[in-house]
Motif scaffolding. Sequence first.
Motif, PDB file in Angstrom:
ATOM      1  N   PHE A 157       0.820  -1.214   0.000  1.00 53.86           N
ATOM      2  CA  PHE A 157       0.000   0.000   0.000  1.00 53.86           C
ATOM      3  C   PHE A 157       0.858   1.269   0.000  1.00 53.86           C
ATOM      4  O   PHE A 157       0.350   2.339  -0.328  1.00 53.86           O
ATOM      5  CB  PHE A 157      -0.977  -0.028   1.167  1.00 53.86           C
ATOM      6  CG  PHE A 157      -2.147  -0.933   0.904  1.00 53.86           C
ATOM      7  CD1 PHE A 157      -3.289  -0.452   0.269  1.00 53.86           C
ATOM      8  CD2 PHE A 157      -2.102  -2.276   1.244  1.00 53.86           C
ATOM      9  CE1 PHE A 157      -4.356  -1.291  -0.009  1.00 53.86           C
ATOM     10  CE2 PHE A 157      -3.165  -3.123   0.965  1.00 53.86           C
ATOM     11  CZ  PHE A 157      -4.294  -2.626   0.334  1.00 53.86           C
ATOM     12  N   ILE A 211       1.071   1.836  -3.709  1.00 54.96           N
ATOM     13  CA  ILE A 211      -0.202   2.340  -4.241  1.00 54.96           C
ATOM     14  C   ILE A 211      -0.395   3.802  -3.866  1.00 54.96           C
ATOM     15  O   ILE A 211      -0.811   4.623  -4.695  1.00 54.96           O
ATOM     16  CB  ILE A 211      -1.377   1.479  -3.730  1.00 54.96           C
ATOM     17  CG1 ILE A 211      -1.233   0.042  -4.213  1.00 54.96           C
ATOM     18  CG2 ILE A 211      -2.711   2.060  -4.202  1.00 54.96           C
ATOM     19  CD1 ILE A 211      -2.261  -0.915  -3.629  1.00 54.96           C
ATOM     20  N   TRP A 263       1.945   5.960  -5.977  1.00 60.53           N
ATOM     21  CA  TRP A 263       1.462   6.071  -7.353  1.00 60.53           C
ATOM     22  C   TRP A 263       0.268   7.025  -7.425  1.00 60.53           C
ATOM     23  O   TRP A 263       0.191   7.871  -8.320  1.00 60.53           O
ATOM     24  CB  TRP A 263       1.074   4.700  -7.880  1.00 60.53           C
ATOM     25  CG  TRP A 263       0.685   4.700  -9.321  1.00 60.53           C
ATOM     26  CD1 TRP A 263       1.506   4.697 -10.413  1.00 60.53           C
ATOM     27  CD2 TRP A 263      -0.660   4.714  -9.847  1.00 60.53           C
ATOM     28  NE1 TRP A 263       0.773   4.699 -11.581  1.00 60.53           N
ATOM     29  CE2 TRP A 263      -0.558   4.716 -11.259  1.00 60.53           C
ATOM     30  CE3 TRP A 263      -1.922   4.721  -9.258  1.00 60.53           C
ATOM     31  CZ2 TRP A 263      -1.676   4.730 -12.086  1.00 60.53           C
ATOM     32  CZ3 TRP A 263      -3.033   4.736 -10.081  1.00 60.53           C
ATOM     33  CH2 TRP A 263      -2.913   4.744 -11.473  1.00 60.53           C
ATOM     34  N   ALA A 264      -0.647   6.900  -6.469  1.00 59.99           N
ATOM     35  CA  ALA A 264      -1.835   7.766  -6.451  1.00 59.99           C
ATOM     36  C   ALA A 264      -1.450   9.220  -6.231  1.00 59.99           C
ATOM     37  O   ALA A 264      -2.026  10.130  -6.837  1.00 59.99           O
ATOM     38  CB  ALA A 264      -2.797   7.304  -5.361  1.00 59.99           C
ATOM     39  N   THR A 274      -5.556   7.530  -0.222  1.00 56.31           N
ATOM     40  CA  THR A 274      -5.168   6.966  -1.514  1.00 56.31           C
ATOM     41  C   THR A 274      -6.346   6.944  -2.472  1.00 56.31           C
ATOM     42  O   THR A 274      -6.225   7.329  -3.644  1.00 56.31           O
ATOM     43  CB  THR A 274      -4.610   5.546  -1.335  1.00 56.31           C
ATOM     44  OG1 THR A 274      -3.434   5.591  -0.526  1.00 56.31           O
ATOM     45  CG2 THR A 274      -4.262   4.923  -2.686  1.00 56.31           C
ATOM     46  N   LEU A 315      -6.758   8.923  -6.028  1.00 54.52           N
ATOM     47  CA  LEU A 315      -7.057   8.208  -7.265  1.00 54.52           C
ATOM     48  C   LEU A 315      -8.303   8.766  -7.948  1.00 54.52           C
ATOM     49  O   LEU A 315      -8.409   8.744  -9.181  1.00 54.52           O
ATOM     50  CB  LEU A 315      -7.253   6.717  -6.982  1.00 54.52           C
ATOM     51  CG  LEU A 315      -5.994   5.930  -6.603  1.00 54.52           C
ATOM     52  CD1 LEU A 315      -6.357   4.508  -6.191  1.00 54.52           C
ATOM     53  CD2 LEU A 315      -4.998   5.899  -7.759  1.00 54.52           C
TER      54      LEU A 315
END
Length: 280
Positions: free
Chosen positions: A126, A129, A132-133, A174, A178
């Motif tokens: 996570f 993630i 990246w978000a 997150t 996104l």
Amino acid sequence: MGVGEALLLGLVQGLTEFLPISSSAHLAIVGTLIGADDPGAAFTAIIQLGTEAAVVLFFRKDIARIVSHWVRSLTGALPRDDPDARMGWLVIAGTIPIGVLGLLFQDQIESTLRGFLVIGTTLWLFALILGWADRRGRKERTLDRLTWKHGLLFGAAQSLALIPGVSRSGGTITMGLLLGYTREAATRFSFLLAVPAVLLSGFYQLYDELTNGTAVPWGPTIVATVVSFVVGYVVIAWLMRYISTHSYTPFVVYRLVLAVVVYGLVLAGALPALTTGAFG
């Protein structure tokens, strides 16, 4: 568990609850390393009442306005589409996933999912993630553009925090990134969304312990709860200022490093790979 250990765990809870680094993972790691005889998920849920009280105090004006407008919309004193009344409904809708899943998988949450291999894995997974978000998210939507679909998606992300290492704030922030929300908007809704979920979980565990058992050491637990409240309030104030000009990259790096440390401690035998107890 003594008062000294409770002070340390309360400090850990207050420092980590609102940062996207997982307070439950930190409580499990620190609790095991110091040999705290702690009741695990029940203790965690109860001392979270302290940090959630800090949220209520910090956002008291927002929360009071939302609750007031929501109630007045029920009586017809305000239109149903009033922005604050609508926010109340969105918080309720977003709370449903974690409530349902928490009840359905309570046994696994308090046993299998607290294993340190699980924690190490969720920490790095996570982290990637979130990173990246934070890089790819448009960061243009504000909370006045929050939709029912997005509210439920925030709630689904929050439910992942039932697994130690994911992080309640990390999961919801997150998801917000996104979906294109600004860091401030995603973080603010994350805090608001946590209020009913954490309070319901904490009071449920409190009721369960009062009626069915004496596993929780009440003196140390109260100490930890008070400490988590004071420290948590300071952390909220700092984080809301920090995210206005900074990214989440330091938290991503921290999670990755901590994951490596957890794996190393498991290999060294200091932390159990699997656990059926509280902190190991």
